[in-house]
Write a protein that holds these residues in place. Sequence first.
Motif, short mmCIF file in Angstrom:
data_model
loop_
_atom_site.label_atom_id
_atom_site.label_comp_id
_atom_site.label_asym_id
_atom_site.label_seq_id
_atom_site.Cartn_x
_atom_site.Cartn_y
_atom_site.Cartn_z
N TYR A 360 0.84 -1.21 0.00
CA TYR A 360 0.00 0.00 0.00
C TYR A 360 0.87 1.25 0.00
O TYR A 360 0.59 2.23 -0.70
CB TYR A 360 -0.93 -0.02 1.22
N ARG A 361 1.96 1.21 0.77
CA ARG A 361 2.86 2.37 0.83
C ARG A 361 3.58 2.59 -0.51
O ARG A 361 3.88 3.72 -0.89
CB ARG A 361 3.90 2.16 1.93
N LEU A 363 2.31 1.98 -3.42
CA LEU A 363 1.34 2.58 -4.33
C LEU A 363 0.97 4.00 -3.91
O LEU A 363 0.73 4.87 -4.76
CB LEU A 363 0.09 1.71 -4.41
N TYR A 364 0.89 4.23 -2.60
CA TYR A 364 0.47 5.53 -2.07
C TYR A 364 1.49 6.00 -1.02
O TYR A 364 1.25 5.88 0.20
CB TYR A 364 -0.93 5.45 -1.46
N SER A 366 2.42 8.81 0.23
CA SER A 366 2.08 9.87 1.20
C SER A 366 0.84 9.54 2.02
O SER A 366 0.32 10.40 2.73
CB SER A 366 1.87 11.19 0.46
N SER A 367 0.37 8.31 1.92
CA SER A 367 -0.87 7.94 2.63
C SER A 367 -0.63 7.83 4.13
O SER A 367 0.49 7.61 4.60
CB SER A 367 -1.38 6.60 2.10
N ASP A 417 -6.10 7.04 5.65
CA ASP A 417 -6.38 6.40 4.36
C ASP A 417 -6.60 4.90 4.50
O ASP A 417 -7.49 4.34 3.88
CB ASP A 417 -5.21 6.66 3.41
#
Length: 750
Positions: A360-361, A363-364, A366-367, A417
């Motif tokens: 997940y990190r 892909l995103y 700054s989440s 998120d």
Amino acid sequence: MDIEIHGILKKVIFQKDDFLIGTLDYEGNTITIKGSMLGIEPEQEVIVYGDWVDDPKYGRQFVFHRWDRPIPKTKDQITAFLSSPLVNGCGKKRAEMIVEALGENALELIMSEGAAILSNIRGIGPKNAAKIAESIQRTFELQRIMIELQHYGISANLVIRAYQTFGSNTSEIIRKNPYELTKLNLIGFLMADEIAKKIGIMPNSLFRIQAALLYKLKELCFEHGHCFVHENQLIADTVSILNHNTDIEVTFEEVQIGLFSLDERRDVVIEDEKVYLPFFYQAEVNLARRVLQMLHLTPTPVWTGLIDLYIRNYEIRSNICLAKMQKEAIRKLFEHNILIITGGPGVGKTATIKSMIEVYRQLYPSSRIELAAPTGRASRKLAEVTHMDHAQTVHRLIGYRIGDKPEYNEENPLDVDLLIIDEASMLDVQLANLLFSAISPRSTKILLVGDPDQLPSVNPGNFLCDLLSAGVPQVKLSEVFRQARESQIVKNAHAINKGLPICVDHSKGDFFFLQREKPEDIAEAILYTIQHFLKMGYSPTDILVLSPMKRGIIGTEELNAAIQTMVNPPSLRKKEIIAGRTVFREGDKVIHIKNNPSKDVFNGDIGVIDRIDFLCDADGTPTDELGIYCIINGKEVPYSYEDLNDLKLGYCITIHKSQGGQAPVVIIPMSTSHYTMLTRNLLYTGITRAEKIVTIVGTMKAMNIAIQNNRITNRNSYLRNRIMSMYYPAAAQKQERYVNPWVPVAANDL
């Protein structure tokens, strides 16, 4: 007829709550008195009404049934009263000034005219005048109420607590409807019923019927985990308790009318013959709505090939190979806004969570990712295994304090998120509702991780199982990894879950079964086993004894006392405090049993008593109050004597209390004397608390009973149906009638 005695209370020998044993100066003689008295200080005049008795041990005594305090008349008496702890804002100097200004009628004048008559006295200003006047008025008003109510067997302590809510109308309210006391959680229905009989309340009084219905509804919900009770069952059970030991029979129809009146008053919710307490109804309806919102919203699509690429990169970096279902779980995380991962021990739930976070990190970048769990122990464990230092309890995550609206709610959602909740099987319907109310369905993705085969939540609801059976997106991890397959703990946990007998090879050193028949022999073997592990180098905090029950020789209460005597015996070098039947000693292992965010300790947290010393006030100045300082989660936590209700010895705890936590060594007594608690999910939960070693002490017969008993008490919950029926408008309209959903009721408040 009571004998009346006037005298001066000279000394208080013993006092607990409102029961007092003391000495009275009566006509120049010292006599021993005992009875119910609260709010009186030595050297004050009292009138006691009672009888002389000859005690074989203590001799002649005066046992009083009620007491009175005459208004002081002389200047010395008034000065002594005004400077006593009963009056706020008035020391001896101010007391003398008041008596000098107002004379021997000072108290009568203050009670009739209030603070105004004190404001003009030099040295007392408006603020202190108000404090002094209010203290005097409250003292004598409370005394009057106590005298009026003590005939009905209502303790002085109970009167004081009722007075804090009802004020000057306390006596009138209680005499009209003593069942009002149950609404304040001061007493239960049965005690209120005894008071009502003495007052003369009729057995078929609507007040009595309504109180009995609420009592039975709460009892059924909290003892059996129900969100609602079927109407006919509730009425029948209520009729049974109402007609126990009464001359006038209460009918089914009368109770039915009482139930409908409670619905009209909004004290209960009746929906399709299901009877709810309002907060459970609203929690269930709100929770279904929030879950459906998350199911209906489609997340931003992510190309599967890109996800697989990041999964492969993670495997290479971490030098691991994820199983097929673990990879499937990662893909599904990006397909849904809500996802559930389930599985037993050794199937890689932790590894799956870590891989999900990493992908997940990627892909995103700054989440914002948050981790939480229902208990402090579970949240700290989650932080350790994911190497993220900010996992926290659900209560702390949403900023929740009992009785207040959480800081984060529908109007002020969490800025997150991806939210990961571990040990989701421990979420009850109320806490789950508060959690989902704090999530924005459009901006937050939630991952629930849990094991539905463990014990359900302590409080009502069947949240995780309801979501699973409603078809909420889920991935079940079932492949036991090679390293875990070598563990007898993992193998036997899965065997128990399938209803198969355990296999024990003592030579492997991680699972032991000690055959003992009698409870006394089981208790002795447990103590021997603890000594054995201590000699191996384990500390008392590493060893956790889990008992299915609290009572009996192998229940938590007696085992705690026995283990304490063995591992931390009395010593002149160790201070101790006695609270009720429990001795707390320096060095003792303790468990905190209530959530207390202000202390940053939560239900189930285990610690050690570091020292017993004088407590300090807010600015660090030592007081004259003795307290306990515990080390919990590496931090020092002070406990006053009143706070000790939140602590218990922690050498042995119930399996229910162990949920969400683990220990290197777990010891479980297994006896047919615990027959009512011998269930598969209880045994499974207990065994899976162990990190390294499990020792079961007892009979194989009791083991087999537990393994074969797959009886899971059905919990009345309509959450699954609400989700599957796509939420119907009638429920939404009914929901709007109920306000203040932020006051959940716990089982120990009944």
